[in-house]
Design an enzyme around this catalytic site. Structure first.
Site, PDB file in Angstrom:
ATOM      1  N   ASP A   9     -16.729  -3.437  -0.108  1.00 44.39           N
ATOM      2  CA  ASP A   9     -15.674  -4.270  -0.699  1.00 44.39           C
ATOM      3  C   ASP A   9     -16.320  -5.360  -1.570  1.00 44.39           C
ATOM      4  O   ASP A   9     -16.175  -6.544  -1.286  1.00 44.39           O
ATOM      5  CB  ASP A   9     -14.785  -4.893   0.401  1.00 44.39           C
ATOM      6  CG  ASP A   9     -15.548  -5.794   1.367  1.00 44.39           C
ATOM      7  OD1 ASP A   9     -16.799  -5.718   1.419  1.00 44.39           O
ATOM      8  OD2 ASP A   9     -14.904  -6.616   2.056  1.00 44.39           O
ATOM      9  N   ASP A  14     -22.206  -7.412  -0.878  1.00 45.55           N
ATOM     10  CA  ASP A  14     -22.082  -5.956  -1.099  1.00 45.55           C
ATOM     11  C   ASP A  14     -22.789  -5.578  -2.401  1.00 45.55           C
ATOM     12  O   ASP A  14     -23.431  -4.527  -2.485  1.00 45.55           O
ATOM     13  CB  ASP A  14     -20.613  -5.546  -1.263  1.00 45.55           C
ATOM     14  CG  ASP A  14     -19.742  -5.894  -0.088  1.00 45.55           C
ATOM     15  OD1 ASP A  14     -19.456  -5.016   0.725  1.00 45.55           O
ATOM     16  OD2 ASP A  14     -19.349  -7.071   0.025  1.00 45.55           O
ATOM     17  N   ASN A  39     -12.745  -8.111   1.056  1.00 49.87           N
ATOM     18  CA  ASN A  39     -12.969  -9.395   0.385  1.00 49.87           C
ATOM     19  C   ASN A  39     -11.864  -9.693  -0.625  1.00 49.87           C
ATOM     20  O   ASN A  39     -11.450 -10.832  -0.799  1.00 49.87           O
ATOM     21  CB  ASN A  39     -14.313  -9.389  -0.341  1.00 49.87           C
ATOM     22  CG  ASN A  39     -15.466  -9.479   0.632  1.00 49.87           C
ATOM     23  OD1 ASN A  39     -15.332 -10.093   1.700  1.00 49.87           O
ATOM     24  ND2 ASN A  39     -16.588  -8.875   0.289  1.00 49.87           N
ATOM     25  N   THR A 125     -20.077  -1.750   4.568  1.00 49.80           N
ATOM     26  CA  THR A 125     -20.258  -3.201   4.390  1.00 49.80           C
ATOM     27  C   THR A 125     -18.921  -3.910   4.147  1.00 49.80           C
ATOM     28  O   THR A 125     -18.885  -5.020   3.646  1.00 49.80           O
ATOM     29  CB  THR A 125     -21.239  -3.493   3.234  1.00 49.80           C
ATOM     30  OG1 THR A 125     -20.726  -2.924   2.028  1.00 49.80           O
ATOM     31  CG2 THR A 125     -22.617  -2.943   3.524  1.00 49.80           C
ATOM     32  N   PHE A 165     -15.553 -11.410   9.856  1.00 47.94           N
ATOM     33  CA  PHE A 165     -14.528 -10.960   8.905  1.00 47.94           C
ATOM     34  C   PHE A 165     -14.303  -9.445   8.887  1.00 47.94           C
ATOM     35  O   PHE A 165     -13.166  -8.975   9.031  1.00 47.94           O
ATOM     36  CB  PHE A 165     -14.873 -11.461   7.497  1.00 47.94           C
ATOM     37  CG  PHE A 165     -13.884 -11.037   6.445  1.00 47.94           C
ATOM     38  CD1 PHE A 165     -12.647 -11.665   6.331  1.00 47.94           C
ATOM     39  CD2 PHE A 165     -14.177 -10.012   5.553  1.00 47.94           C
ATOM     40  CE1 PHE A 165     -11.722 -11.279   5.364  1.00 47.94           C
ATOM     41  CE2 PHE A 165     -13.259  -9.615   4.578  1.00 47.94           C
ATOM     42  CZ  PHE A 165     -12.032 -10.250   4.491  1.00 47.94           C
ATOM     43  N   ASN A 166     -15.340  -8.647   8.676  1.00 52.97           N
ATOM     44  CA  ASN A 166     -15.146  -7.192   8.512  1.00 52.97           C
ATOM     45  C   ASN A 166     -14.465  -6.567   9.726  1.00 52.97           C
ATOM     46  O   ASN A 166     -13.636  -5.666   9.591  1.00 52.97           O
ATOM     47  CB  ASN A 166     -16.487  -6.479   8.276  1.00 52.97           C
ATOM     48  CG  ASN A 166     -17.057  -6.746   6.899  1.00 52.97           C
ATOM     49  OD1 ASN A 166     -16.339  -7.151   5.991  1.00 52.97           O
ATOM     50  ND2 ASN A 166     -18.362  -6.530   6.745  1.00 52.97           N
ATOM     51  N   HIS A 239     -25.550 -11.001   4.079  1.00 53.96           N
ATOM     52  CA  HIS A 239     -25.127 -10.065   5.135  1.00 53.96           C
ATOM     53  C   HIS A 239     -25.349  -8.570   4.821  1.00 53.96           C
ATOM     54  O   HIS A 239     -26.122  -7.888   5.464  1.00 53.96           O
ATOM     55  CB  HIS A 239     -23.621 -10.218   5.398  1.00 53.96           C
ATOM     56  CG  HIS A 239     -23.135 -11.585   5.639  1.00 53.96           C
ATOM     57  ND1 HIS A 239     -23.303 -12.240   6.832  1.00 53.96           N
ATOM     58  CD2 HIS A 239     -22.446 -12.453   4.836  1.00 53.96           C
ATOM     59  CE1 HIS A 239     -22.731 -13.425   6.773  1.00 53.96           C
ATOM     60  NE2 HIS A 239     -22.205 -13.589   5.572  1.00 53.96           N
ATOM     61  N   ASP A 240     -24.560  -8.086   3.850  1.00 53.56           N
ATOM     62  CA  ASP A 240     -24.479  -6.636   3.626  1.00 53.56           C
ATOM     63  C   ASP A 240     -25.808  -6.025   3.199  1.00 53.56           C
ATOM     64  O   ASP A 240     -26.074  -4.848   3.461  1.00 53.56           O
ATOM     65  CB  ASP A 240     -23.421  -6.341   2.553  1.00 53.56           C
ATOM     66  CG  ASP A 240     -22.027  -6.741   3.008  1.00 53.56           C
ATOM     67  OD1 ASP A 240     -21.827  -6.886   4.224  1.00 53.56           O
ATOM     68  OD2 ASP A 240     -21.156  -6.894   2.133  1.00 53.56           O
TER      69      ASP A 240
END
Ligand code: BDR
Ligand code: CA
Length: 310
Positions: A9, A14, A39, A125, A165-166, A239-240
């Site tokens: 996303d 990402d 996102n 992700t 979040f994810n 993160h991703d």
């Protein structure tokens, strides 16, 4: 070459994951990029994926749009972190030069997995909606999925005190994925918050000065500003990108084989990942959970990969 599908996303981090995976020096073969609502709306996320691939000069990678909303809940977006476009910061075309395929992202996941001559690694992700839908629609794909490498969850939250979040966006989907029996590798907030793109990192990458590294610098600057605003942190966690760093160089991470469950019914802890690090349930482990990363080697790897776009 390892066959992967990137379900995402984009999203600042990402985008960094896509850039690392799709570099010339990467041994990963991206069969497809599929987008999911997360996102931002799924259509905005598709536009962002196309723009990033265009700058990478990887118009050969097919992009498909997937789920417009979670399995059960309404969609909700992370505008406070990624801005109105989902990729605020750099100036990008509103109408990308590259075009998305007309095939639905979930069908792409099913077909690519079924057609691949070697087991496919799914890299997730964003929220896990597309992957859960693919598993519901065609359960037999489990036989040709090597593993799912996920950014999500952790032992603390960023969207609620306990939910990341994810996972929080679509906990029903996440629960199905974690109960699928497919080997899972998880990069949660515990490890992703060890890789903060602070001023020093941004300065270092700004020295590379090619089209792709400059995009990353613009992305990381914006990401840093929203992380300051929202969490009073001095850098955005990439993160991703951890999912791809792991596929490129697994040895830089420490992983613990453990039992993970997803809460999807409690109002207080909806979207929480229960990670049994002390093995209190004595249940068969179903996931490898990343606990730490060698940050120096990680930043070096990202730098070298960005340089390869020269
Ligand atoms: C996750 O949520 C999104 O904002 C990021 O792209 C990442 O996938 C971090 O919680
Ligand atoms: Ca993401």
């Amino acid at each position: 070459y390892k066959n992967i599908i990137m379900d995402c996303d984009p999203g600042h981090d990402d985008a960094v994951a896509l850039i690392l995976a799709g570099a010339k020096i990467s041994p990963l073969n991206i069969l497809a990029v599929t987008t999911v609502a997360g996102n931002q709306s799924v259509d905005k996320n598709t536009i962002n994926a196309l723009n990033v691939l265009d700058i990478m000069n990887r118009g050969d990678i097919p992009v498909s749009t997937g789920a417009t909303r979670p399995l059960i809940k309404e969609a909700s977006f992370a505008e406070s972190i990624h801005g109105e476009s989902g990729l605020d910061g750099p100036t990008l075309p509103k109408v990308p030069t590259l075009k998305a395929s007309s095939k639905h992202g979930v069908s792409v996941i099913i077909d690519e997995v079924q057609q691949s001559t070697q087991p496919v690694t799914l890299v997730a992700t964003g929220p896990l909606t597309n992957i859960a839908m693919a598993l519901i629609q065609e359960p037999s794909i489990v036989n040709n999925i090597k593993e799912i490498v996920i950014m999500g969850g952790g032992t603390f939250g960023n969207w609620t005190p306990t939910a990341e979040f994810n996972i929080w966006v679509d906990a029903e989907a996440a629960r199905r994925v974690f109960e699928s029996g497919i080997p899972i590798i998880v990069f949660g907030l515990d490890v992703t918050h060890q890789l903060l793109a602070d001023d020093q990192v941004i300065h270092r990458f700004s020295q590379i000065n090619n089209k792709v590294s400059n995009l990353v610098v613009d992305l990381l600057k914006f990401f840093k500003s929203t992380y300051k605003e929202q969490f009073d942190m001095d850098g955005g966690p990439i993160h991703d990108a951890c999912t791809i760093l792991y596929l490129l160089k697994p040895e830089i991470f420490n992983l613990q084989h453990t039992h993970i469950q997803i809460e999807d019914s409690s109002p207080l802890t909806y979207g929480t990942m229960s990670v049994d690090l002390l093995n209190t349930y004595h249940k068969e482990p179903n996931a490898h959970f990343a606990t730490s990363v060698n940050t120096e080697l990680a930043w070096n790897l990202i730098e070298d990969t960005l340089k390869s776009y020269n």
